[in-house]
Design a protein around this motif. Structure first.
Motif, PDB file in Angstrom:
ATOM      1  N   UNK A 242       0.910  -0.984  -0.059  1.00 29.38           N
ATOM      2  CA  UNK A 242      -0.010   0.089  -0.096  1.00 29.38           C
ATOM      3  C   UNK A 242       0.811   1.234  -0.146  1.00 29.38           C
ATOM      4  N   UNK A 243       1.601   1.569  -0.952  1.00 29.76           N
ATOM      5  CA  UNK A 243       2.340   2.787  -1.186  1.00 29.76           C
ATOM      6  C   UNK A 243       2.279   3.221  -2.633  1.00 29.76           C
ATOM      7  N   UNK A 244       2.714   4.594  -2.598  1.00 31.20           N
ATOM      8  CA  UNK A 244       2.454   5.187  -3.821  1.00 31.20           C
ATOM      9  C   UNK A 244       4.022   5.770  -4.210  1.00 31.20           C
ATOM     10  N   UNK A 245       4.478   5.579  -5.476  1.00 36.94           N
ATOM     11  CA  UNK A 245       5.874   6.055  -5.952  1.00 36.94           C
ATOM     12  C   UNK A 245       6.049   7.373  -5.580  1.00 36.94           C
ATOM     13  N   UNK A 246       7.166   7.809  -5.207  1.00 36.43           N
ATOM     14  CA  UNK A 246       7.642   9.238  -5.102  1.00 36.43           C
ATOM     15  C   UNK A 246       7.152   9.865  -6.416  1.00 36.43           C
ATOM     16  N   UNK A 247       7.475   9.581  -7.426  1.00 43.20           N
ATOM     17  CA  UNK A 247       7.008  10.477  -8.669  1.00 43.20           C
ATOM     18  C   UNK A 247       5.589  10.829  -8.834  1.00 43.20           C
ATOM     19  N   UNK A 248       4.953   9.662  -8.508  1.00 39.79           N
ATOM     20  CA  UNK A 248       3.526   9.842  -8.438  1.00 39.79           C
ATOM     21  C   UNK A 248       3.045  10.766  -7.259  1.00 39.79           C
ATOM     22  N   UNK A 249       3.531  11.032  -6.264  1.00 40.61           N
ATOM     23  CA  UNK A 249       3.140  11.920  -5.306  1.00 40.61           C
ATOM     24  C   UNK A 249       3.572  13.442  -5.643  1.00 40.61           C
ATOM     25  N   UNK A 250       4.874  13.358  -6.175  1.00 42.56           N
ATOM     26  CA  UNK A 250       4.991  14.659  -6.864  1.00 42.56           C
ATOM     27  C   UNK A 250       4.234  15.015  -7.901  1.00 42.56           C
ATOM     28  N   UNK A 251       3.589  14.324  -8.726  1.00 37.53           N
ATOM     29  CA  UNK A 251       2.731  14.804  -9.433  1.00 37.53           C
ATOM     30  C   UNK A 251       1.398  15.303  -8.939  1.00 37.53           C
ATOM     31  N   UNK A 252       0.813  14.604  -8.028  1.00 36.85           N
ATOM     32  CA  UNK A 252      -0.427  14.962  -7.204  1.00 36.85           C
ATOM     33  C   UNK A 252      -0.387  16.374  -6.513  1.00 36.85           C
ATOM     34  N   UNK A 253       1.075  16.573  -5.874  1.00 34.10           N
ATOM     35  CA  UNK A 253       1.009  17.658  -5.043  1.00 34.10           C
ATOM     36  C   UNK A 253       1.868  18.731  -5.728  1.00 34.10           C
ATOM     37  N   UNK A 254       2.031  18.778  -6.972  1.00 30.43           N
ATOM     38  CA  UNK A 254       3.093  19.348  -7.690  1.00 30.43           C
ATOM     39  C   UNK A 254       2.661  21.145  -7.438  1.00 30.43           C
ATOM     40  N   UNK A 255       1.355  21.228  -7.391  1.00 30.57           N
ATOM     41  CA  UNK A 255       1.004  22.713  -7.361  1.00 30.57           C
ATOM     42  C   UNK A 255       1.445  23.327  -5.997  1.00 30.57           C
ATOM     43  N   UNK A 256       1.604  22.677  -5.155  1.00 25.77           N
ATOM     44  CA  UNK A 256       2.168  23.144  -3.816  1.00 25.77           C
ATOM     45  C   UNK A 256       3.289  23.122  -3.361  1.00 25.77           C
ATOM     46  N   UNK A 257       4.046  22.528  -4.260  1.00 27.57           N
ATOM     47  CA  UNK A 257       5.614  22.225  -4.123  1.00 27.57           C
ATOM     48  C   UNK A 257       6.324  23.418  -4.577  1.00 27.57           C
TER      49      UNK A 257
END
Length: 75
Positions: free
Chosen positions: A60-75
């Motif tokens: 039950x994990x999500x790859x780092x690059x996927x999380x970056x895509x999801x939260x890119x607008x806040x980074x």
């Protein structure tokens, strides 16, 4: 306090550890005491860590690059 790691697989390492045990200013910790920090955190923190490890085991994990895509607008 200073921490020194000594290889206890060699004759010299074992001899040095025995010498340190005789010194009043030294405290020799075994491997079982290396995780002493675990006893300093709260039960809630331990449960959160255990849950995270269980999630990893269950995949039950999500790859780092996927999380970056999801939260890119806040980074």
């Amino acid at each position: 306090m200073t921490t020194i790691l000594i290889d206890d697989n060699s004759y010299e390492g074992k001899a040095f550890i025995e010498l340190l045990k005789k010194m009043s200013f030294a405290r020799v910790l075994g491997e079982e005491q290396e995780n002493e920090w675990w006893n300093t955190i709260s039960e809630k923190e331990r449960q959160a860590i255990d849950k995270g490890l269980a999630d990893i085991e269950a995949g039950k994990t999500i790859p780092h690059n996927e999380m970056r895509k999801r939260y890119e607008q806040w980074l």
